[in-house]
Write a protein that holds these residues in place. Structure first.
Motif, mmCIF file in Angstrom:
data_model
loop_
_atom_site.group_PDB
_atom_site.id
_atom_site.type_symbol
_atom_site.label_atom_id
_atom_site.label_comp_id
_atom_site.label_asym_id
_atom_site.label_seq_id
_atom_site.Cartn_x
_atom_site.Cartn_y
_atom_site.Cartn_z
ATOM 1 N N GLY A 93 0.794 -1.227 0.000
ATOM 2 C CA GLY A 93 0.000 0.000 0.000
ATOM 3 C C GLY A 93 0.820 1.268 0.000
ATOM 4 O O GLY A 93 0.292 2.337 0.257
ATOM 5 N N ALA A 94 2.131 1.170 -0.288
ATOM 6 C CA ALA A 94 2.975 2.363 -0.291
ATOM 7 C C ALA A 94 2.470 3.397 -1.281
ATOM 8 O O ALA A 94 2.659 4.592 -1.089
ATOM 9 C CB ALA A 94 4.421 1.988 -0.597
ATOM 10 N N GLY A 95 1.779 2.956 -2.331
ATOM 11 C CA GLY A 95 1.218 3.870 -3.317
ATOM 12 C C GLY A 95 0.082 4.712 -2.768
ATOM 13 O O GLY A 95 -0.383 5.626 -3.423
ATOM 14 N N LEU A 96 -0.373 4.414 -1.583
ATOM 15 C CA LEU A 96 -1.473 5.167 -0.973
ATOM 16 C C LEU A 96 -0.989 6.408 -0.235
ATOM 17 O O LEU A 96 -1.800 7.173 0.268
ATOM 18 C CB LEU A 96 -2.239 4.282 0.010
ATOM 19 C CG LEU A 96 -2.897 3.035 -0.550
ATOM 20 C CD1 LEU A 96 -3.588 2.261 0.575
ATOM 21 C CD2 LEU A 96 -3.875 3.372 -1.647
ATOM 22 N N LEU A 97 0.307 6.605 -0.165
ATOM 23 C CA LEU A 97 0.837 7.683 0.671
ATOM 24 C C LEU A 97 0.889 9.041 -0.024
ATOM 25 O O LEU A 97 0.807 10.060 0.638
ATOM 26 C CB LEU A 97 2.229 7.310 1.178
ATOM 27 C CG LEU A 97 2.282 6.050 2.044
ATOM 28 C CD1 LEU A 97 3.726 5.746 2.433
ATOM 29 C CD2 LEU A 97 1.420 6.204 3.276
ATOM 30 N N LEU A 118 -6.111 7.654 5.825
ATOM 31 C CA LEU A 118 -4.804 8.288 5.654
ATOM 32 C C LEU A 118 -4.923 9.706 5.098
ATOM 33 O O LEU A 118 -4.128 10.576 5.411
ATOM 34 C CB LEU A 118 -3.923 7.474 4.703
ATOM 35 C CG LEU A 118 -3.302 6.215 5.254
ATOM 36 C CD1 LEU A 118 -2.682 5.394 4.124
ATOM 37 C CD2 LEU A 118 -2.256 6.551 6.301
ATOM 38 N N HIS A 119 -5.913 9.907 4.253
ATOM 39 C CA HIS A 119 -6.080 11.193 3.568
ATOM 40 C C HIS A 119 -7.327 11.926 4.069
ATOM 41 O O HIS A 119 -8.026 12.591 3.303
ATOM 42 C CB HIS A 119 -6.138 10.958 2.055
ATOM 43 C CG HIS A 119 -4.856 10.446 1.515
ATOM 44 N ND1 HIS A 119 -3.868 11.278 1.045
ATOM 45 C CD2 HIS A 119 -4.370 9.174 1.416
ATOM 46 C CE1 HIS A 119 -2.841 10.536 0.655
ATOM 47 N NE2 HIS A 119 -3.118 9.265 0.877
ATOM 48 N N LEU A 120 -7.561 11.816 5.346
ATOM 49 C CA LEU A 120 -8.738 12.396 5.982
ATOM 50 C C LEU A 120 -8.849 13.903 5.750
ATOM 51 O O LEU A 120 -9.940 14.438 5.583
ATOM 52 C CB LEU A 120 -8.707 12.098 7.488
ATOM 53 C CG LEU A 120 -9.980 12.317 8.274
ATOM 54 C CD1 LEU A 120 -11.109 11.463 7.727
ATOM 55 C CD2 LEU A 120 -9.751 11.995 9.734
ATOM 56 N N THR A 148 -8.445 17.515 -4.919
ATOM 57 C CA THR A 148 -6.987 17.702 -4.967
ATOM 58 C C THR A 148 -6.195 16.422 -4.742
ATOM 59 O O THR A 148 -5.010 16.381 -5.062
ATOM 60 C CB THR A 148 -6.543 18.730 -3.908
ATOM 61 O OG1 THR A 148 -6.921 18.253 -2.617
ATOM 62 C CG2 THR A 148 -7.168 20.088 -4.154
ATOM 63 N N CYS A 149 -6.802 15.394 -4.211
ATOM 64 C CA CYS A 149 -6.079 14.177 -3.837
ATOM 65 C C CYS A 149 -6.539 12.996 -4.692
ATOM 66 O O CYS A 149 -7.687 12.543 -4.592
ATOM 67 C CB CYS A 149 -6.309 13.873 -2.361
ATOM 68 S SG CYS A 149 -5.488 12.380 -1.780
ATOM 69 N N ALA A 199 -10.200 6.130 -3.850
ATOM 70 C CA ALA A 199 -10.759 5.393 -2.717
ATOM 71 C C ALA A 199 -12.260 5.623 -2.614
ATOM 72 O O ALA A 199 -13.032 4.675 -2.408
ATOM 73 C CB ALA A 199 -10.064 5.804 -1.424
ATOM 74 N N ARG A 200 -12.683 6.859 -2.772
ATOM 75 C CA ARG A 200 -14.119 7.146 -2.704
ATOM 76 C C ARG A 200 -14.858 6.415 -3.810
ATOM 77 O O ARG A 200 -15.932 5.839 -3.587
ATOM 78 C CB ARG A 200 -14.381 8.648 -2.796
ATOM 79 C CG ARG A 200 -15.874 8.960 -2.680
ATOM 80 C CD ARG A 200 -16.189 10.419 -2.722
ATOM 81 N NE ARG A 200 -16.139 10.905 -4.095
ATOM 82 C CZ ARG A 200 -16.564 12.105 -4.472
ATOM 83 N NH1 ARG A 200 -17.031 12.955 -3.580
ATOM 84 N NH2 ARG A 200 -16.494 12.477 -5.724
ATOM 85 N N ALA A 201 -14.303 6.390 -5.001
ATOM 86 C CA ALA A 201 -14.940 5.694 -6.125
ATOM 87 C C ALA A 201 -15.103 4.203 -5.822
ATOM 88 O O ALA A 201 -16.154 3.617 -6.097
ATOM 89 C CB ALA A 201 -14.125 5.899 -7.398
#
Length: 65
Positions: free
Chosen positions: A8-12, A32-34, A40-41, A47-49
């Motif tokens: 999951g390093a690509g999630l950072l 992580l991206h709260l 913009t992210c 993730a939402r999709a």
């Protein structure tokens, strides 16, 4: 060990498209991206999709294009 070896390093990074992710990865990415917005992210947007497509998240009318 560097972050390149972590699952999951690509999630950072907000600017990187994480590609295909599982529902569990999508949930972790949202946490992580709260503080990020889907505008913009790229990680939060993907993730939402995933969560919407899986029926785990229902968007408010205001969030629809």
């Amino acid at each position: 060990m560097t972050s390149l070896h972590l699952p999951g390093a690509g999630l950072l990074r907000c600017g990187s498209d994480p590609g295909v992710m599982s529902v569990d990865q999508a949930h972790a990415a949202m946490q992580l991206h709260l503080d990020c917005t889907v505008d913009t992210c790229r990680v939060r947007r993907r993730a939402r999709a995933v969560l919407v497509e899986s029926g785990r998240c229902v968007l408010d009318e205001r969030a629809l294009p």
